[in-house]
Scaffold this motif. Structure first.
Motif, short mmCIF file in Angstrom:
data_model
loop_
_atom_site.label_atom_id
_atom_site.label_comp_id
_atom_site.label_asym_id
_atom_site.label_seq_id
_atom_site.Cartn_x
_atom_site.Cartn_y
_atom_site.Cartn_z
N TYR A 128 0.81 -1.23 0.00
CA TYR A 128 0.00 0.00 0.00
C TYR A 128 0.84 1.28 0.00
CZ TYR A 128 -3.17 -3.64 1.63
OH TYR A 128 -3.88 -4.81 1.75
N ALA A 129 2.01 1.24 -0.59
CA ALA A 129 2.92 2.39 -0.55
C ALA A 129 2.25 3.68 -0.98
CB ALA A 129 4.14 2.12 -1.42
N ASP A 130 1.45 3.62 -2.03
CA ASP A 130 0.85 4.84 -2.56
C ASP A 130 -0.29 5.36 -1.70
OD1 ASP A 130 2.60 4.81 -4.68
OD2 ASP A 130 1.25 3.72 -6.01
N ARG A 131 -0.72 4.58 -0.71
CA ARG A 131 -1.81 5.03 0.16
C ARG A 131 -1.31 5.46 1.54
NH1 ARG A 131 -6.68 0.76 -0.56
NH2 ARG A 131 -7.72 2.26 0.84
N ILE A 132 -0.01 5.40 1.78
CA ILE A 132 0.53 5.82 3.07
C ILE A 132 0.47 7.34 3.16
CG2 ILE A 132 2.58 5.90 4.53
CD1 ILE A 132 3.31 3.13 3.41
N ALA A 133 -0.31 7.82 4.13
CA ALA A 133 -0.57 9.25 4.26
C ALA A 133 0.10 9.86 5.48
CB ALA A 133 -2.08 9.49 4.34
N HIS A 134 0.59 9.04 6.38
CA HIS A 134 1.20 9.55 7.61
C HIS A 134 2.02 8.39 8.19
CE1 HIS A 134 1.67 12.56 10.62
NE2 HIS A 134 0.97 11.97 11.57
N ILE A 135 3.08 8.71 8.94
CA ILE A 135 3.95 7.68 9.49
C ILE A 135 4.25 7.98 10.95
CG2 ILE A 135 6.22 6.58 9.34
CD1 ILE A 135 6.22 7.09 6.36
N HIS A 136 4.10 6.96 11.80
CA HIS A 136 4.51 7.03 13.19
C HIS A 136 5.72 6.11 13.40
CE1 HIS A 136 0.40 8.41 15.07
NE2 HIS A 136 0.91 9.28 14.20
N LEU A 137 6.75 6.66 14.01
CA LEU A 137 7.95 5.89 14.30
C LEU A 137 8.03 5.61 15.80
CD1 LEU A 137 10.67 7.82 12.23
CD2 LEU A 137 9.17 5.99 11.48
N LYS A 138 7.95 4.37 16.15
CA LYS A 138 8.28 3.96 17.52
C LYS A 138 8.81 2.55 17.48
CE LYS A 138 3.49 2.99 19.04
NZ LYS A 138 2.77 3.92 18.16
N ASP A 139 9.45 2.16 18.56
CA ASP A 139 10.09 0.87 18.65
C ASP A 139 9.38 0.02 19.70
OD1 ASP A 139 12.01 -1.08 18.02
OD2 ASP A 139 13.63 0.41 18.01
N VAL A 140 9.75 -1.24 19.78
CA VAL A 140 9.13 -2.17 20.73
C VAL A 140 10.22 -2.98 21.41
CG1 VAL A 140 7.56 -4.13 20.99
CG2 VAL A 140 7.05 -2.34 19.31
#
Length: 263
Positions: A167-179
């Motif tokens: 879904y690369a073309d539908r990615i509208a926002h990104i959250h970066l966190k780790d686990v």
């Protein structure tokens, strides 16, 4: 925030609802992302549009281009404080109608407010697993964007890179966190709550856990995403002192993720 190198405030439950107040608080160098509780799993598109109208106007007035959609429908009372196994779910036969409502809502949101919808897959919500996120995307139209969350993907049992591939073309926002996988395993095994996991350090800043950020860096280098990267700590500030934690996050993202944008 600006002192640490970051240039965005994400307006979620902050309690400010005046554009001038927000603009003053974030300075001219910042921008605003936006979140609100959403309930299309349980109500109509018209009801949802009415419920978000004031919030959408606020976001637009502050210069935001995206509204984050977190599905709060089907969530039990005190959902973040009950065992994680008791989260709400959609039945197999409900996804098509749910996807249709999401699409019509996303279309209306953009037509009325100029905001793109970014659907947030999230623990304890109806789209937690890879199959559930796929059900959202496959049953909705292209106006329904995706919020790619590296931490919630890992904690939901799958690699976030599969969402980039599909879904690369539908990615509208990104959250970066780790686990931290050892903490996640302990929370899952004991069937504790989401908030218990957060307080115990299940999530952490990028570079401090087991998530591999190389696929994200390659995606950013491709030039297919032009939006914000929101870095999250999401842990007890008494155990992870905010100033030091934010500085470490900025250092990791600057060294391991951001160089891809200059490639």
């Amino acid at each position: 925030m600006v002192v640490t190198g970051f240039f965005i405030i994400f307006n979620s439950n902050w309690g400010q609802d005046e554009p001038q107040t927000l603009r003053y608080a974030i300075t001219p160098n910042c921008s605003v992302g936006g979140d609100a509780g959403h309930f299309l799993a349980d109500r109509s598109v018209d009801e949802e549009m009415g419920a978000v109208r004031d919030h959408a106007r606020l976001l637009k007035a502050c210069g935001a281009s995206v509204m984050v959609y977190g599905e709060c429908g089907r969530m039990p009372a005190d959902a973040l404080d009950i065992p994680m196994s008791r989260r709400g779910r959609l039945e197999a036969g409900e996804w098509a109608a749910y996807g249709d409502r999401l699409t019509r809502f996303a279309d209306a949101l953009f037509a009325e407010h100029g905001l793109r919808l970014a659907y947030h897959h999230h623990l304890m919500m109806v789209a937690e697993t890879e199959a559930e996120v796929q059900s959202v995307m496959e049953n909705s139209g292209p106006s329904v964007g995706l919020l790619l969350d590296t931490g919630h993907a890992f904690a939901g049992g799958f690699d976030y890179s599969v969402l980039i591939e599909a879904y690369a073309d539908r990615i509208a926002h990104i959250h970066l966190k780790d686990v931290r996988p050892d903490v996640l395993d302990r929370i899952r095994t004991a069937d504790l709550s989401f908030n218990a996991g957060v307080r115990s350090g299940m999530f952490t800043i990028p570079g401090d856990g087991a998530v591999d950020f190389a696929p994200l860096a390659r995606f950013l280098a491709s030039g297919r995403y032009q939006g914000w990267l929101l870095v999250e700590a999401e842990q007890d500030p008494a155990l992870a002192l905010p100033a030091q934690t934010i500085a470490r996050a900025y250092d990791f993202v600057s060294r391991s993720v951001m160089p891809a944008l200059a490639a």
